[in-house]
Design an enzyme around this catalytic site. Structure first.
Site, PDB file in Angstrom:
ATOM      1  N   GLY A 232       0.838  -1.190   0.000  1.00  0.00           N
ATOM      2  CA  GLY A 232       0.000   0.000   0.000  1.00  0.00           C
ATOM      3  C   GLY A 232       0.872   1.237   0.000  1.00  0.00           C
ATOM      4  O   GLY A 232       2.099   1.162  -0.105  1.00  0.00           O
ATOM      5  N   HIS A 233       0.229   2.389   0.145  1.00  0.00           N
ATOM      6  CA  HIS A 233       0.942   3.663   0.134  1.00  0.00           C
ATOM      7  C   HIS A 233       1.071   4.261   1.526  1.00  0.00           C
ATOM      8  O   HIS A 233       1.378   5.437   1.661  1.00  0.00           O
ATOM      9  CB  HIS A 233       0.241   4.657  -0.797  1.00  0.00           C
TER      10      HIS A 233
END
Length: 397
Positions: A232-233
């Site tokens: 994810g970020h």
């Protein structure tokens, strides 16, 4: 219609905190069938019940079309989702929602069930991360104007857009939520929140293609604790400043979280050439563990994906009272800490305490970057923290 119970069932219901005279509505449907109409009827009937009520989606796999379960309800309501509901994988154009819970006060969602957004076909057409002008794609589960809610033990997989979107809620708890989508799935934020007060996200695991948790404007008193993120970020405050109607953010605590192989760790991001002037304050990250994270600690007030803004104009979002404490682990790049604040509104009262981030690449060692900020330092900083003067714009000192 409501079910009637024997004495033993009543005792079980009492132990579960459900009133003995609660109405229970089980959604009918054979495995594989479309339960959209049946679920809407069960919820509508339950919502009109004068006593606390419960809607049960039984075990099995079912099709589910676009649905809004809307209050206000006459009494608290619970949805116990034991099975899996699947969206239409081919229906992707022009929609911005799949499952919506709205205008409910006193709500529970639980049961261990799964929302399957069937997002693979949509990801191939999604370009919203590159342009403002893009097709709408449905968020999997939306909570709009839901107050006094407890959401736990549910899973969201393969959302077409955001997995969970929370807007204008009060006193909500998310506990033991599981979210899963491939790292390359665009715009599949795990949980996005905005305009909410007193929300907790606890003991949750998120693996997705965008921010694990993203925090929008007008958030007050948000606690994120015990979250594992990756891929994810990362966990992001923002982006802020993209729209002219945005309001202040105040009181966000992220603690005891673990980030594994993410593109960012803990992050605040605001747009340059922002459309509004607001303040984000009281933002605290503490007791964070990092494992091979690309940008472990970052304030980015030059956030401008795919050049959708004018970088020549500094961000007008003011960042005040921000802290990063007890953050340890490993970085995938040498830029372990980046505090890139606005030259128009330099960050104020930023505290860095006990940072230990290691980088073992050939171009090492790890570095600590600053612009338009002088952080207050406590404890130990590894890499060594930056210091230096900051010129404040007129009227900002």
């Amino acid at each position: 219609m409501g079910s009637y119970f024997g004495i033993s069932t009543i005792l079980v219901l009492c132990l579960l905190g459900i009133s003995a005279n609660a109405h229970v509505f089980t959604v009918p449907g054979a495995p594989g069938s479309d339960i959209t109409k049946a679920l809407l009827k069960a919820f509508t009937d339950a919502c009109q019940a004068p006593a606390p009520s419960k809607v049960v989606i039984p075990k099995g796999q079912f099709k589910l079309g676009e649905i809004e379960m809307r209050g206000p309800c006459k009494a608290p309501i619970e949805v116990c989702m034991q099975g899996t509901v699947r969206a239409d994988g081919g229906s992707i154009a022009g929609k911005d929602r799949w499952v919506v819970f709205s205008k409910i006060n006193g709500f529970k969602l639980n049961g261990g069930g799964i929302f399957d957004g069937e997002g693979n076909a949509a990801w191939r057409t999604n370009n919203c991360h590159k342009t403002f002008q893009c097709k709408k794609l449905p968020m999997s589960v939306r909570f709009d104007f839901v107050d006094n809610a407890d959401i736990r033990d549910i899973t969201s997989i393969d959302a077409k857009n955001f997995h969970i979107n929370v807007i204008s809620g009060k006193n909500m708890t998310f506990d033991n939520i599981k979210i899963n989508a491939p790292a390359e799935s665009p715009n599949t934020d795990g949980i996005h929140l905005g305009r909410c007060t007193d929300v907790k996200i606890l003991n949750t695991k998120i693996a997705t293609g965008d921010d694990c948790i993203s925090v929008g404007d007008e958030m007050t008193n948000l606690l994120i604790e015990g979250v594992t993120c990756g891929p994810g970020h990362g966990i992001s405050i923002g982006s802020l400043g993209r729209y002219n109607w945005e309001k202040n953010v105040n009181g966000v605590t992220v603690k005891k979280c673990t980030l594994i192989g993410t593109d960012n760790g803990v992050r605040i991001k605001t747009w340059p050439s922002a459309a509004c002037t607001t303040t984000a304050s009281g933002i605290h990250f503490e007791d964070i563990t990092l494992d091979n994270v690309l940008n472990p600690v970052i304030i980015d007030q030059e956030y401008c994906p795919h050049n959708q803004c004018n970088k020549a104009k500094p961000s007008t979002i003011k960042l005040v009272d921000v802290s990063f404490k007890n953050i340890k682990g490993t970085s995938k790049t040498k830029e372990a800490v980046k505090l890139l604040c606005s030259k128009g509104f330099p960050c104020q009262n930023v505290e860095i305490g006990n940072i230990d981030i290691k980088y073992t690449g050939a171009d090492g060692p790890a570095v600590f970057q600053c612009s338009n900020v002088v952080p207050k330092l406590t404890g130990v900083q590894n890499p060594k923290a930056c210091t230096g003067p900051v010129t404040m714009p007129p009227g900002q000192d």
